[in-house]
Scaffold this motif. Structure first.
Motif, short mmCIF file in Angstrom:
data_model
loop_
_atom_site.label_atom_id
_atom_site.label_comp_id
_atom_site.label_asym_id
_atom_site.label_seq_id
_atom_site.Cartn_x
_atom_site.Cartn_y
_atom_site.Cartn_z
N GLY A 41 14.71 41.88 -7.86
CA GLY A 41 14.56 42.76 -6.71
C GLY A 41 14.28 41.96 -5.45
N PHE A 42 13.74 42.64 -4.47
CA PHE A 42 13.42 41.99 -3.21
C PHE A 42 11.97 41.49 -3.26
N GLN A 99 12.24 47.30 -5.80
CA GLN A 99 13.63 47.52 -6.19
C GLN A 99 14.45 48.12 -5.05
N GLY A 100 13.98 47.99 -3.83
CA GLY A 100 14.67 48.59 -2.70
C GLY A 100 15.82 47.75 -2.19
N ALA A 138 3.83 60.53 -4.74
CA ALA A 138 4.87 61.23 -3.99
C ALA A 138 6.23 60.60 -4.20
N GLY A 139 6.29 59.27 -4.32
CA GLY A 139 7.56 58.59 -4.51
C GLY A 139 7.90 58.31 -5.95
N GLU A 140 7.01 58.75 -6.86
CA GLU A 140 7.20 58.51 -8.30
C GLU A 140 7.44 57.02 -8.57
N VAL A 141 6.61 56.19 -7.96
CA VAL A 141 6.68 54.73 -8.11
C VAL A 141 5.40 54.27 -8.80
N ARG A 142 5.53 53.29 -9.65
CA ARG A 142 4.35 52.74 -10.32
C ARG A 142 4.20 51.26 -9.93
N SER A 180 11.07 53.84 -9.80
CA SER A 180 11.13 52.38 -9.94
C SER A 180 9.72 51.79 -10.01
N GLU A 181 9.67 50.47 -9.94
CA GLU A 181 8.40 49.76 -10.16
C GLU A 181 8.20 48.71 -9.07
#
Length: 474
Positions: free
Chosen positions: A446-447, A393-394, A328-332, A373-374
């Motif tokens: 990233g965080f 990556q938020g 749904a969020g297109e995140v891997r 993002s990843e």
């Protein structure tokens, strides 16, 4: 014997009686030995004194020998009576075996047949302790005897004088011990009365300033318990209020969107309303699941753990479970290990708590990650501990928010669209129960959320006070 008062009374009375009995036995033995020593010394002194008197011719033994058959001997021998008069008996015998003289209480039969020293004999059923001394100058043998029956009666009278008052005093002593024990336990009775009069809402500490030193540890423990119960009650009120508020909002939204869908014939409006209903259902479902997770962590008990948890495998399972959210969020998810990593990192811990911690961190990372993002996951060994690093990556968490980010229902400045504010609170509580910790860091990649899991450590007991700390400190 469930009564402390009866137990103390029995112990004190038994101890006092045992000490008294031991003292009586010791006094009896020492008195008997001392009496025998003193009376033997008296026998010896009396025999030597008679021999000395004969030698000084104060008693004409030679004349007594010559006329022994002409003069009557003293009155017949009488056994010792109840008093202590005539305890000693004296006989003077010639070396040829004839009785020269005897005291009034002495028998006509020879007290003993030895020539010198002490000897015990029995005459007409009465036992004697006899000391003999020979006067060779006069050719006589002096015998002085002491009735053993009188000796024993003397020792018995001494013991009666000691034991009879003790037997009479024992009931008085028991009463005094009973009253003393009751007075000593009076502080406990006052505390029990005070506690029994409290209502369920009175959780203020007990004043222990005037309490005896032996009771203060119990009072400190009770006050600590009251504090933890008060904290638990306050958290329960807050939790119930927050949960009701958070559940009320999506339910109201569901009702509103359902009403919109029912009142319109526009397909676009209906699709938009149904989409919002789906989002609201997802949010509500996730909140309910997290509330259940929170209850599971709260109720986790301290117990030895024998199962080894493979962190690589567990993270892979969690990523598979979150596949709908990733799609749904297109995140891997990028994992720093292969499908069959031979260097798997194992920890000996409660699998449920480890899974709750990892799942909530990864779920937060996915929700806060931009589309396309990843989220990367790394697992490695640091000394005896295992470390899991999850990077997204938020926006991350600001320094000002780090102190509150693990509070329940706290969302921060950049909340996800359907976040509940419970995820990191669950993570903190689970790590506290496992004996681990969590840290945040902003890097060029990233965080970063870094979690440390002890390799083999018993699950600590997390009481209400510890759980409160988990929601207040990072």
């Amino acid at each position: 014997m469930n009564s402390m008062r009866i137990r103390l009374f029995t112990i004190l009375l038994a101890t006092t009686s045992a000490v008294w009995l031991f003292a009586a036995v010791w006094i009896y033995a020492s008195t008997q030995a001392e009496v025998e020593r003193v009376l033997d010394a008296r026998l010896m002194e009396a025999a030597r004194m008679v021999s000395s008197l004969i030698s000084d011719h104060r008693v004409d033994a030679a004349a007594a020998v010559g006329v022994a058959t002409d003069k009557p001997l003293p009155a017949p021998f009488e056994k010792a009576s109840g008093n202590y008069s005539r305890q000693l008996s004296c006989q003077i015998w010639s070396l040829e075996g004839s009785l020269v003289s005897r005291s009034e209480s002495a028998p006509e039969t020879s007290l003993a047949d030895h020539t010198s020293g002490f000897k015990e004999t029995e005459i007409d059923g009465q036992r004697w302790r006899v000391y003999a001394v020979v006067n060779p100058a006069l050719g006589v043998r002096v015998l002085v005897g002491d009735s053993l029956e009188i000796r024993e009666r003397l020792i018995g009278d001494v013991m009666k004088g000691l034991l009879l008052p003790g037997i009479i005093i024992l009931p008085v002593l028991a009463l005094l011990i009973w009253l003393s024990v009751g007075r000593g336990l009076a502080p406990l009775t006052r505390i029990a009365v005070g506690l029994s009069g409290r209502s369920a809402t009175e959780l203020h500490p007990i004043d222990d300033r005037a309490a005896p030193g032996e009771i203060r540890p119990v009072l400190h423990a009770l006050n600590s318990l009251f504090g933890r119960v008060a904290e638990a009650r306050e958290r329960e009120r807050s939790f119930t209020a927050y949960a009701a508020h958070e559940l009320k909002t999506p339910l109201a939204g569901l009702k509103t969107q359902a009403q919109i869908a029912l009142r319109t014939d526009d397909p676009k409006v209906q699709r938009d309303a149904l989409s919002r209903i789906s989002t609201s259902v997802d949010r509500t479902s996730r909140m309910v699941r997290q509330l259940i997770d929170l209850a599971a962590v709260d109720s986790a008990v301290s117990a030895p753990v024998d199962d080894a948890v493979d962190l690589h495998s567990l993270l892979s399972e969690i990523a598979s479970d979150l596949e709908p959210l990733l799609t749904a969020g297109e995140v891997r998810v990028a994992r720093a290990w292969g499908e069959h990593d031979p260097t798997a990192v194992m920890v000996k811990a409660d699998r449920t708590l480890v899974q709750l911690a990892l799942r909530n961190v990864m779920e937060n990372a996915i929700q806060h990650s931009p589309r396309g993002s990843e989220v990367s996951c790394k697992v490695f060994r640091s000394g005896d501990d295992a470390v899991v690093v999850i990077t997204d990556q938020g926006h991350g968490i600001s320094a000002a928010e780090e102190a509150r980010v693990t509070e329940r229902f706290f969302r921060g400045a950049h909340p996800a669209g359907h976040g509940s504010g419970l995820g990191l609170s669950i993570v903190r509580m689970a790590l506290d129960r496992l004996g681990g910790d969590m840290a945040f860091e902003k890097t060029a990649e990233g965080f970063v959320v870094r979690m440390r899991f002890p390799h083999d450590r018993p699950v600590p007991d997390a009481g209400p006070g510890r759980q409160a700390a988990a929601g207040e400190n990072l």
